[in-house]
Design a protein around this motif. Structure first.
Motif, PDB file in Angstrom:
ATOM      1  N   CYS A 265      72.737  80.457  52.324  1.00  0.00           N
ATOM      2  CA  CYS A 265      74.025  79.930  52.771  1.00  0.00           C
ATOM      3  C   CYS A 265      74.353  80.491  54.166  1.00  0.00           C
ATOM      4  O   CYS A 265      74.400  81.709  54.353  1.00  0.00           O
ATOM      5  N   CYS A 268      77.980  82.601  54.115  1.00  0.00           N
ATOM      6  CA  CYS A 268      78.102  83.963  53.565  1.00  0.00           C
ATOM      7  C   CYS A 268      76.809  84.748  53.687  1.00  0.00           C
ATOM      8  O   CYS A 268      76.734  85.901  53.254  1.00  0.00           O
ATOM      9  N   GLY A 272      77.348  84.711  48.539  1.00  0.00           N
ATOM     10  CA  GLY A 272      78.094  83.856  47.622  1.00  0.00           C
ATOM     11  C   GLY A 272      79.483  83.576  48.160  1.00  0.00           C
ATOM     12  O   GLY A 272      80.220  84.513  48.484  1.00  0.00           O
ATOM     13  N   CYS A 273      79.811  82.300  48.284  1.00  0.00           N
ATOM     14  CA  CYS A 273      81.134  81.927  48.800  1.00  0.00           C
ATOM     15  C   CYS A 273      81.497  80.536  48.259  1.00  0.00           C
ATOM     16  O   CYS A 273      80.756  79.948  47.493  1.00  0.00           O
ATOM     17  N   CYS A 276      78.931  77.626  49.092  1.00  0.00           N
ATOM     18  CA  CYS A 276      77.682  77.562  48.330  1.00  0.00           C
ATOM     19  C   CYS A 276      77.952  77.677  46.829  1.00  0.00           C
ATOM     20  O   CYS A 276      77.028  77.873  46.044  1.00  0.00           O
TER      21      CYS A 276
END
Ligand SMILES: [Zn+2]
Length: 342
Positions: A265, A268, A272-273, A276
């Motif tokens: 991604c 981030c 993890g954000c 995504c």
């Protein structure tokens, strides 16, 4: 009126006219009027014949004095006016070098163009050649040669605009692959950027007109490892060295095996954000090894040669590159949006 009065009158006339003279040309006219061959002072000199012999030298001297005086006054005035005119000309021609320049408004490349230039730069650096093909395409190249016969369900996902039963607006840049494979001998190493069409509604991620970049490599001993390394080079060039590439099995009629390609991604960087969905990965493109059936249909010996192909959505990678949320921004021509890419 006596000659003395006439001289006095000329003195006054010259003085008052000199005051009014405001140009070199009117000054010259005054000089002619007074001192010229038909001028007033000359006329007075000529009329001296009517004077007595003893008065003549006296008046002659007076007139000569006038001539000298008038000449001196006119010359002085002329010098003054020449100096004034030069001063005014210099003032008019003066350039203030500190004044800021007014630049003409220059346009700016569209974000799609900026990213396409980078992609082309990346792949030509890897030895690829840029090839283009027609947007109005034969069904034969757009579907048939890519292993998508009539009535194949894959056609549903690529509904397009038909000119007639055999001519379509191309749904992908893959037909350029087919055109190249039927006309060239391997090794082949090309990318084909261009506009493509689908019968899609406009929304934040879809448009009936968008752009793809097709890639194709065919040579002896080409493997999926070559494909992965090539796409990793592309991803690192566009988004940074820390970006990883992940393959997931997929299906395309013209490649076998096929894969969807995810990148780390870009928002981030894998942590993890929202973008995504907390997976750390984003789906970016489709690819695979060219289906041997496609090679054979295009006249390339699938026992000797193998190859890989990939299709990149230009809008998709541009939006990721610049964090653009809505695809429609790319087509609306809003200057406030476009100016950000100066
Ligand atoms: Zn993320």
């Amino acid at each position: 009126m006596g000659m003395l009065d006439e001289l006095k009158r000329l003195d006054q006339e010259l003085d008052s006219e000199l005051k009014q003279t405001d140009s070199l040309s009117s000054l010259e006219a005054l000089r002619v009027k007074m001192l010229g061959k038909k001028g007033q002072l000359t006329a007075l000199l000529r009329s001296m014949g009517s004077l007595s012999a003893e008065d003549r030298p006296k008046f002659g001297q007076l007139i000569n004095e006038r001539r000298e005086r008038f000449t001196a006054l006119l010359d002085e005035k002329q010098k003054k006016m020449q100096a004034l005119e030069q001063e005014m000309r210099l003032k008019a021609e003066q350039v203030d070098v500190t004044e800021p320049r007014r630049l003409p408004e220059v346009g700016t490349p569209h974000p799609n163009t900026l990213v396409l230039n980078e992609v082309v730069d990346c792949f030509t650096g890897l030895g690829f050649e840029v090839v283009e093909g027609p947007e109005v395409e034969l069904d034969h190249y757009n579907f048939e040669l890519l292993n998508i016969p009539k009535n194949h369900p894959a056609r549903d996902a690529q509904d397009t605009f038909y000119i007639d039963d055999n001519v379509v607006l191309r749904t992908h840049t893959s037909p350029v692959q087919a055109r190249i494979m039927t006309t060239r001998k391997p090794p082949i190493r090309i990318i084909c950027p261009g506009r493509v069409y689908r019968a899609d509604e406009v929304d934040a991620t879809h448009s009936p007109v968008f752009h793809q970049i097709e890639g194709l490599v065919i040579d002896e001993n080409i493997s999926m490892g070559d494909l992965k390394a090539t796409l990793a080079a592309f991803a690192n060039r566009l988004y940074g060295k820390d970006i990883d590439v992940r393959f997931r099995p997929s299906f395309f009629p013209f490649t076998e095996p096929s894969a969807e390609v995810d990148l780390t991604c870009v928002s981030c960087r894998g942590k993890g954000c929202r973008m995504c969905k907390n997976t750390g990965w984003i789906e970016v493109l489709g690819c695979g090894m060219v289906n041997p059936r496609v090679l054979d249909m295009c006249g390339i010996d699938s026992k000797k040669y193998s190859g890989f192909a990939f299709g990149i959505g230009l809008e998709r990678i541009t939006m990721l590159r610049y964090g653009i949320q809505d695809m429609r921004l790319m087509y609306e021509g809003d200057m406030r949006f476009l100016r950000q890419f100066r």
